[in-house]
Every structure is written in structure tokens, then in C-alpha cells.
Enzyme design. Structure first.
Site, PDB file in Angstrom:
ATOM      1  N   HIS A 227       0.873  -1.184   0.000  1.00  0.00           N
ATOM      2  CA  HIS A 227       0.000   0.000   0.000  1.00  0.00           C
ATOM      3  C   HIS A 227       0.908   1.232   0.000  1.00  0.00           C
ATOM      4  CE1 HIS A 227      -3.531   2.220   2.211  1.00  0.00           C
ATOM      5  NE2 HIS A 227      -3.610   2.374   0.919  1.00  0.00           N
ATOM      6  N   SER A 249      -4.464   4.869   5.193  1.00  0.00           N
ATOM      7  CA  SER A 249      -5.431   5.591   4.373  1.00  0.00           C
ATOM      8  C   SER A 249      -5.663   6.983   4.955  1.00  0.00           C
ATOM      9  CB  SER A 249      -6.771   4.850   4.341  1.00  0.00           C
ATOM     10  OG  SER A 249      -6.584   3.552   3.842  1.00  0.00           O
ATOM     11  N   CYS A 251      -3.777   9.621   5.050  1.00  0.00           N
ATOM     12  CA  CYS A 251      -2.647  10.303   5.705  1.00  0.00           C
ATOM     13  C   CYS A 251      -1.795  11.058   4.692  1.00  0.00           C
ATOM     14  CB  CYS A 251      -1.768   9.317   6.467  1.00  0.00           C
ATOM     15  SG  CYS A 251      -2.493   8.765   8.010  1.00  0.00           S
ATOM     16  N   ASP A 276      -1.043   5.006  -4.627  1.00  0.00           N
ATOM     17  CA  ASP A 276      -1.697   4.113  -3.652  1.00  0.00           C
ATOM     18  C   ASP A 276      -1.060   2.727  -3.526  1.00  0.00           C
ATOM     19  OD1 ASP A 276      -3.824   3.806  -1.760  1.00  0.00           O
ATOM     20  OD2 ASP A 276      -4.915   2.561  -3.184  1.00  0.00           O
ATOM     21  N   ARG A 365     -15.046  11.021  -3.557  1.00  0.00           N
ATOM     22  CA  ARG A 365     -13.854  10.637  -4.321  1.00  0.00           C
ATOM     23  C   ARG A 365     -13.834  11.228  -5.723  1.00  0.00           C
ATOM     24  NH1 ARG A 365     -10.000   7.005  -1.835  1.00  0.00           N
ATOM     25  NH2 ARG A 365     -10.871   6.691   0.221  1.00  0.00           N
TER      26      ARG A 365
HETATM   27  C1  OXD Z   1      -7.873   3.568   0.879  1.00  0.00           C
HETATM   28  C2  OXD Z   1      -7.993   4.021  -0.525  1.00  0.00           C
HETATM   29  O1  OXD Z   1      -6.744   3.310   1.308  1.00  0.00           O
HETATM   30  O2  OXD Z   1      -9.124   4.229  -1.007  1.00  0.00           O
HETATM   31  O3  OXD Z   1      -8.876   3.462   1.583  1.00  0.00           O
HETATM   32  O4  OXD Z   1      -6.958   4.155  -1.182  1.00  0.00           O
HETATM   33 MN    MN Z   2      -5.242   3.365  -0.161  1.00  0.00          MN
END
Ligand code: OXD
Ligand code: MN
Length: 587
Positions: A227, A249, A251, A276, A365
Site C-alpha cells: 500500500h 489511508s 494520511c 496508492d 472521491r
Molecule cells: C484507501 C484508498 O486506502 O481508497 O482506503 O486508497
Molecule cells: Mn489506499
């Protein structure tokens, strides 16, 4: 027959027999297909075009109000032995998992079109990429997958050549939260998701495939699915370093990945590869290389403005999908922190007068293709990925963690990553336990037992003698009145410069039990209003506070029983002993 691959055709036929769609559409990934889908959704009322002059080719989707986020309590990893999923996952046996969701899929697509989306996570011609096929009855999912992945004909050709692919079955079902499940079957490379249309639950290439299933595959095959965002940092002299950063998430991974250098650092350039997810493989020389399996961003909208993230602010003014934001009277999207315009409607589509709640949902989003980003790196398409100089962990810690520190070695770096956490409530000094533990920022995404995952990380030390250095950053230190001590945003480049200088052995550091810390003067603060005593505070540790943290972490490890690698325990105890020595000396 719409594919040459019998295994794929057979699966599609089986799914159609169970879900009973009206018709089947195999996605080609063309621009025309995307526009046709948008028109269909506009006609159905599930997508609304935004102002074509100020937001050309942008659309707004308002989801069911009960379906606005990932649902960790309904997300399962189904392995034969519960121990293999670990305490970090909800578990069901594969037999029960299939039985529970298959019953919900019976007739679920009646009256709907079934879309078959072949997709490739990573550049189409990269040996590190992996493919999947998502079957869905949601046009919103197809449109988002088009922006977020390399989907369509080229992916199908690769799948037909390779013969293997991850199977992802998705239906929005009837959006009943009681009939919502996100199930993973890592041993079968299969995902089944029903009852939600939200990104992290429904765009199966993202968290489900690229993290939960891929982390499982990565362990078996000796790589990492993480991640992490990936960015290139180019100095005025033209030297570029790539770093991969894992923060929990929300941050600020997206903001950091698109950072705009401050005026005080002329000539520096940032190249964004991903915001991400990173897949990290060793090349023949033992160099860790990263690709971003995604090709788009699914980012949090509120708070996006010219100061926090000018690149993102600009990139979402065209060819974007907005989900659950408000709207102005001029039909422009609106969100808290946008810093211009007024909301006339909220994220539920109701008139908004400010008397109740926020206009945009806090988890609203944007979805855009990565190529919209002004700082997009063309190497995001390079099949060989980019060499990683440093891995950077981080979280929100009001008091504990210094602005930046470096792990002493790989094994210590695994401890630093495993102890990542973010404060969820106001924590006063001493109350360091009030944090959500989020090892490597993977708590919701690691597809197997964290104990085995840490062992996998540790085992990489045997694979290469040129592993990246590991660091930890904390942009979120506060004073007693809750003011941030560090300005953050573009100024974070000053800290990244120290990290790069460490990687190049160009700058010294102070050794402490928790790692190497910068001398305050080694972080350039010219043109910043950060007094010397604050810099000293940001670059020092409070031994007693760290002892409490270390103890809490040891207790957290206990939850994983004998799956915790001894080397991680040894490292935790080494830090405890060194802290104790200093505490005794100063007592
Ligand atoms: C999460 C994302 O980490 O949507 O929740 O990237
Ligand atoms: Mn994420």
C-alpha cells in the site's frame, strides 16, 4: 465464443447461468465504449454531467447513502486454516464463503447487463504485471475500471497468452448492507463481492486484487505487493531518486506523490508514478524495482485545493468522475476545503443551506486517469519499473515520532514498518495506546497472517545485498494547543532531500535506540517560520514516551502468537534494552 481461452469462457458462462443477466458485454476499453456507458448512465439517472465549460467531460455519481466506504467488517479472507488468514483478517472457510455469496448471486443480474472486464494491473508489456477479469453488473464500475486500470482488448490478449488470471465477480445486488460481502479466496485467485458499488469494495483490481490477492501471490513468489505510493525526486543537478511510501489511508499519500517543490527549492522536480499501490520486485542485480499496478487515481476529494495539492486540484477539472460531492448552482462540483464557490446541493442531491452536515461526503472521491496529473512520470509505463532508493513509512503521531528517522538496517526497518500506526483520537502525552495499529499501512489489505507477512519482509534480506534504506516520517507533530509544528505539503520535500542525502551517504545522523535522526541543522529551513527549538523538538525523541510505545507494540505482537518471527521480537527487545539504558543513565 468471445474469447479463445476456454477457462475464461467457461467461467463467464457459469456466472451468467447463476446470475441470469439480460445480456453480456465484453469490454474493449475504447474511448467510444466509455462515452456510450456515460450516456447510458446519464439516461438512467445514475450519472450527471457537470458544467461542460469549467469541468469538461466530468460527471457526478451519487451513491446509495449507505454505501460510501470500504466495509472492513464485511471483508473476508477465506483460507482452509483460519491461522493462515491471521488475526488481522475476518475469516471464513472457502466452502462457507462460496456458499454464503453464491446464494446471493443467484439471479442477481436479472434485468441488467453483465460486463466482462479483462484488465492488466501494471504496464501491458511488463513481466511484473498481472491480469484479472472482473465480471460486474455496474456501469459505474466499468467506467471507473477504465480510468483506473489498463482494461480491454490488449489485456484480454495477454490473458489469452498466459492462460491465467484473477477472477473477480461483482454485483451491486440490492445494496442491502445485510447482504454485502467482500470475499477473497487467495488459493483460488478468486474474489466475490456483492451488495456494494463503492470503489474499494467494487473496483476489484484495486484493493482486492492488487493488495489482498497479490500480497498472497507475492509471498509465494518472493516479491512485495504494498500500500505505497511511488514518486521520483529530481534534483537541480538532474539526479533522480525513486521512493515508495506507505502511510495509512487518508494520511496524505496522494498529496505527497504530487508534491509541488517550494519556492526555496528551485530546480527540483517531482515525477509521480503512483499514489496508492506499489508492486516491488528484484531485478537480476538485486535492485528492488517498483511498478504501479494502477493507471489512475481514486482519491479523497475534500481538502483538495491549490495549497494542499495544486496538481490534483487542476487534474480533476477535466475528464473526471466525482462520487458523492456537492454541487454549485452553476453545476460545478463542490467540496469542503475547495476554497471557492458555494454549495447549492449536497452529496445526497438535496438542496444545501449549511444547516445540516457537510455538502460533500468526507469520503467523496475523484476518479481520473493518471495521465491527467501534470507531474505524471512517463516511467509509470516502463515495463521494468523504477529502482527504489528508499522505503518510507509514516502515520499521524501528534507527539511520539520525530519528523524523520532512518532504520538501522533492514531488520530494524521491518520493525519500523510493523509498528506504523495513526492516532484516531486526541491523545495526550502518555496516552500513546490510543492509536490504530496499521503495520506497513496494510492492516485492511494484507491477504494473510501478519506474522507470516513480517517473516516474508525479513526474508528479503537474504535475497539482496543492496536493499533500499528504510525511513519513517511524521508530518503531523503538534504542540499543546494542537498547532502543527511542521508546515507540511510542498515543504516536505526538505525532508525527502535529507532522506536522499542519507541514501547517498552525503549527510551524517545521530544514532538513537529508535534509529538515526537528523541534526536539526541538516534539514534546510530557509524561508520557513520554524524556530530552532521546534526543529530540535522535531528531531529528538522522548525516551519515556518511546518506552511506553515499545511496550504497547510488544503487546500487539502477542496477539499474533507464535507466528511472530523471532527476529522481529529480538529487534523489539533490542530497542527496549537500549531505551532502558538511556533511561537509567538520565534517571
Ligand atoms: C484507501 C484508498 O486506502 O481508497 O482506503 O486508497
Ligand atoms: Mn489506499
Amino acid at each position: 465464443m468471445t474469447t479463445k481461452l476456454p477457462a475464461l469462457q467457461q467461467w463467464v458462462d457459469e456466472v451468467a447461468a447463476r446470475t441470469q443477466p439480460d445480456a453480456i458485454h465484453w469490454c474493449t476499453g475504447t474511448e467510444d465504449e466509455y462515452q456510450d456507458l456515460m450516456e447510458l448512465m446519464v439516461a438512467e439517472g445514475t450519472m450527471a454531467p457537470l458544467n461542460p465549460d469549467s469541468y469538461p467531460n466530468c460527471y457526478l455519481h451519487l451513491s446509495d447513502p449507505s454505501d460510501v466506504a470500504r466495509v472492513e467488517h464485511l471483508t473476508f479472507v477465506c483460507t482452509e486454516a483460519q491461522e493462515d488468514a491471521g488475526p488481522n483478517n475476518n475469516w471464513m472457510s472457502p466452502a462457507e464463503g462460496h456458499a454464503r455469496v453464491d446464494a446471493l448471486f443467484e439471479g442477481a443480474m436479472r434485468g441488467r447487463m453483465m460486463y466482462v472486464i479483462p484488465y492488466c494491473m501494471g504496464p501491458i508489456d511488463s513481466p511484473y504485471s498481472r491480469c484479472g477479469v472482473e465480471i460486474t453488473d455496474s456501469k459505474y464500475v466499468v467506467a471507473n475500471m477504465k480510468l483506473m486500470t489498463r482494461m480491454g482488448t490488449a489485456a484480454l490478449e495477454r490473458i489469452e497468452q498466459e492462460g491465467s488470471f484473477v477472477r473477480g465477480l461483482h454485483s451491486t445486488g440490492d445494496l442491502d448492507p445485510d447482504k454485502r460481502f467482500i470475499m477473497h479466496f487467495p488459493d483460488e485467485l478468486t474474489i466475490k463481492s456483492i451488495g456494494s458499488g463503492y470503489g474499494g469494495n467494487a473496483l476489484l483490481g484495486k484493493k482486492c486484487h492488487a493488495l489482498r490477492i497479490a500480497s498472497h501471490q507475492a509471498r509465494e513468489e518472493g516479491w512485495l505487493a504494498e500500500h505505497m505510493m511511488i514518486m521520483g525526486i529530481e534534483s537541480p543537478e538532474g539526479e533522480t531518486h525513486y521512493i515508495a511510501c506507505a502511510f495509512p489511508s487518508a494520511c496524505g499519500k496522494t498529496n505527497l506523490a504530487m508534491l509541488i517543490p517550494p519556492h526555496s527549492m528551485p530546480g527540483w522536480k517531482i515525477h509521480t508514478l503512483g499514489d496508492d499501490i506499489a508492486w516491488l520486485h528484484f531485478d537480476d542485480e538485486g535492485q528492488l524495482r517498483a511498478i504501479n499496478p494502477e493507471s489512475g487515481y481514486f482519491g479523497v476529494v475534500p481538502g483538495t485545493n491549490k495549497k494542499t495539492n495544486e496538481n490534483a486540484f487542476n487534474m480533476i477539472t477535466h475528464d473526471a468522475i466525482f462520487t458523492n460531492v456537492g454541487r454549485t448552482i452553476d453545476n460545478e462540483p463542490w467540496w469542503e476545503g475547495k476554497q471557492n464557490g458555494e454549495p447549492a446541493y449536497d452529496w445526497r442531491g438535496q438542496e444545501y443551506d449549511g444547516s445540516e452536515g457537510k455538502a460533500a461526503h468526507p469520503n467523496s472521491r475523484f476518479t481520473v486517469a493518471a495521465t491527467n496529473n501534470p507531474s505524471y512520470s512517463s516511467l509509470a509505463d516502463a515495463p521494468e519499473g523504477v529502482p527504489i532508493s528508499a522505503i518510507v513509512f509514516g502515520g499521524r503521531r501528534k507527539r511520539l515520532a520525530p519528523l524523520v528517522y532512518e532504520a538501522k538496517n533492514w531488520q530494524h526497518g521491518v520493525l519500523v514498518g510493523a509498528s506504523v500506526g495513526s492516532e484516531t483520537t486526541a491523545a495526550a502525552i502518555g496516552e500513546v495506546g490510543v492509536i490504530r495499529r496499521d503495520p506497513m499501512a496494510m492492516k485492511p489489505f494484507c491477504g494473510y497472517n501478519f506474522g507470516d507477512y513480517w517473516q516474508h519482509w525479513l526474508s528479503l534480506a537474504e535475497k539482496s545485498d543492496r536493499l533500499p534504506r528504510i525511513f519513517h516520517v511524521n508530518w503531523f507533530r503538534q504542540d499543546d494547543d494542537g498547532n502543527f509544528l511542521w508546515p507540511g505539503f510542498g515543504e516536505n520535500l526538505r525532508v525527502l532531500k535529507w532522506i536522499i542525502d542519507r541514501c547517498e551517504n552525503r549527510v551524517g545522523a545521530r544514532e538513537t535506540p529508535v534509529g538515526y535522526l537528523p541534526e536539526p541543522s541538516d534539514i534546510d529551513t530557509s524561508e520557513l517560520d520554524v524556530p530552532a527549538e521546534i526543529m530540535r523538538e522535531l528531531t529528538s525523541i522522548d525516551v519515556e514516551h518511546w518506552q511506553i510505545e515499545n511496550q504497547h507494540f510488544a503487546e500487539y505482537l502477542d496477539g499474533f502468537g507464535d507466528r511472530v518471527p523471532q527476529a522481529l521480537r529480538d529487534e523489539q527487545q533490542r530497542v527496549a534494552m537500549e531505551l532502558e539504558k538511556i533511561a537509567l543513565k538520565t534517571a
